[in-house]
Design a protein around this motif. Structure first.
Motif, PDB file in Angstrom:
ATOM      1  N   ILE A 133      13.975  33.811   2.939  1.00  0.00           N
ATOM      2  CA  ILE A 133      14.195  33.492   4.490  1.00  0.00           C
ATOM      3  C   ILE A 133      14.120  31.813   4.490  1.00  0.00           C
ATOM      4  N   ILE A 134      12.964  31.616   4.016  1.00  0.00           N
ATOM      5  CA  ILE A 134      12.747  30.050   4.226  1.00  0.00           C
ATOM      6  C   ILE A 134      13.748  29.193   3.260  1.00  0.00           C
ATOM      7  N   ALA A 138      16.427  26.709   5.096  1.00  0.00           N
ATOM      8  CA  ALA A 138      15.832  25.061   4.644  1.00  0.00           C
ATOM      9  C   ALA A 138      17.354  24.776   4.078  1.00  0.00           C
ATOM     10  N   ALA A 139      17.982  25.473   3.451  1.00  0.00           N
ATOM     11  CA  ALA A 139      19.342  24.937   2.889  1.00  0.00           C
ATOM     12  C   ALA A 139      20.390  24.732   4.184  1.00  0.00           C
ATOM     13  N   TYR A 140      20.265  25.654   5.039  1.00  0.00           N
ATOM     14  CA  TYR A 140      21.115  25.675   6.235  1.00  0.00           C
ATOM     15  C   TYR A 140      21.111  24.442   6.824  1.00  0.00           C
ATOM     16  N   PHE A 141      19.725  23.869   7.244  1.00  0.00           N
ATOM     17  CA  PHE A 141      19.530  22.732   7.917  1.00  0.00           C
ATOM     18  C   PHE A 141      19.747  21.583   7.299  1.00  0.00           C
ATOM     19  N   ILE A 142      19.556  21.640   5.854  1.00  0.00           N
ATOM     20  CA  ILE A 142      19.841  20.255   4.952  1.00  0.00           C
ATOM     21  C   ILE A 142      21.371  19.998   5.044  1.00  0.00           C
ATOM     22  N   THR A 143      22.068  21.289   4.852  1.00  0.00           N
ATOM     23  CA  THR A 143      23.721  21.077   4.790  1.00  0.00           C
ATOM     24  C   THR A 143      24.285  20.588   6.250  1.00  0.00           C
ATOM     25  N   GLU A 144      23.287  20.580   7.403  1.00  0.00           N
ATOM     26  CA  GLU A 144      23.831  20.238   8.833  1.00  0.00           C
ATOM     27  C   GLU A 144      23.479  18.949   8.892  1.00  0.00           C
ATOM     28  N   LEU A 145      22.788  18.336   8.092  1.00  0.00           N
ATOM     29  CA  LEU A 145      22.238  16.900   8.314  1.00  0.00           C
ATOM     30  C   LEU A 145      23.401  16.169   8.088  1.00  0.00           C
TER      31      LEU A 145
END
Length: 311
Positions: A133-134, A138-145
């Protein structure tokens, strides 16, 4: 004969890693994990230690070459470089002219790979689920940057190389996308095109330092907490689907150094919303075919790898 076949296969896997690293959103580390060379790659990188470097200083080149698993690394490096210099224009063309089948293909490839890698976990626990889950979040939010502007100084090029190479060996987190976030993707690509060897040398030095440091961290985690680390790495791959989603609308643009307008921020859409908001054909069937091709390619690679182990 077997060793020649092995290194030809390693060269082809390197080409796959190089092709993936060109695309902002796809990780070469994912390809290494998919093709079964991830742990050997980490071991080979970690073999660049004080003891083996002393062999180099004593001019014992042959002993040094074999101590650092040179045949494997050379085959892989040549494959990566072949893709970077020969496929960059093709992949750039596909990204510009045929983005839906390209991103659909990578979606299928990464999605099935994440689930296949999870099969290596023999014993599931709460820790593995939390790590999964982490990694995904984490990858989802990094790709949103959003991408940012960055200094042109060489020290920042060095730093960008050190950070991006860490992402390149992390499955699911794209080194190219990290460069895009840091505002260094286009300058580095231009340096390759224009043969700016000073910039490339500084960038490469940053990559080497980052790689030698970070690979030891990942190796230690795999050795001590294998299942949890695999769960985390698979989560990174699943979270990266956010970046790979084929149907997007551009919400903001940026001007490149050549004066060309480039997408800056994007938003994911469903295929029917894509048609409504852009007026463009979503090419759903083509996307599905490319998606299935990505899945079949990974399953084929896995079958082929199993066959080679038996033979």
């Amino acid at each position: 004969m077997d060793s020649i076949r092995k290194y030809i296969l390693t060269y082809l896997k390197g080409m796959g890693m190089g092709a993936a690293d060109i695309v902002p959103g796809v990780s070469g580390g994912s390809i290494a994990l998919i093709t079964g060379i991830y742990e050997e790659l980490l071991r080979s990188i970690n073999s660049f230690n004080g003891e083996n470097l002393r062999l180099l200083l004593k001019f014992e080149f042959k002993a040094f070459f074999h101590a650092v698993n040179g045949p494997f690394l050379l085959s892989l490096f040549l494959g990566i470089m072949t893709s970077i210099f020969s496929l960059s224009k093709v992949i750039t063309y596909m990204m510009d002219e045929h983005p839906i089948p390209l991103w659909s293909f990578f979606c299928g490839l990464i999605l099935v790979s994440a689930f296949l890698i999870l099969k290596d976990i023999k014993k599931w626990s709460i820790g593995v689920v939390i790590a999964l889950i982490i990694g995904t979040v984490a990858a989802y939010f990094i790709t949103e940057l959003p991408p940012t502007s960055s200094p042109d100084a060489l020290w920042f090029t060095f730093l960008a190389g050190a950070i991006a190479i860490c992402a390149m060996i992390l499955p699911g987190i794209s080194g190219s996308f990290i460069l895009l976030i840091l505002g260094k993707y286009e300058p580095v690509l231009n340096a390759v095109t224009e043969r700016d060897f000073v910039t490339l040398a500084v960038f490469a030095l940053g990559c080497v330092i980052g790689l030698l440091s970070f690979s030891r961290v990942i190796s230690w985690l795999l050795k001590r907490y294998y299942s949890i680390t695999i769960g985390l790495l698979s989560g990174f791959m699943l979270g990266s689907i956010n970046k790979l989603w084929p149907w997007k609308i551009v919400t903001a643009w940026r001007t490149s150094s050549s004066g060309e307008e480039k997408p800056f921020l994007t938003e994911n859409l469903l295929p029917n919303e894509y048609l409504e908001q852009t007026g463009l054909e979503p090419k759903l069937m083509l996307g599905i075919v490319a998606f299935l091709f990505g899945i079949l390619l990974v399953l084929g690679i896995e079958r082929f790898a199993a066959y080679l182990k038996k033979s």
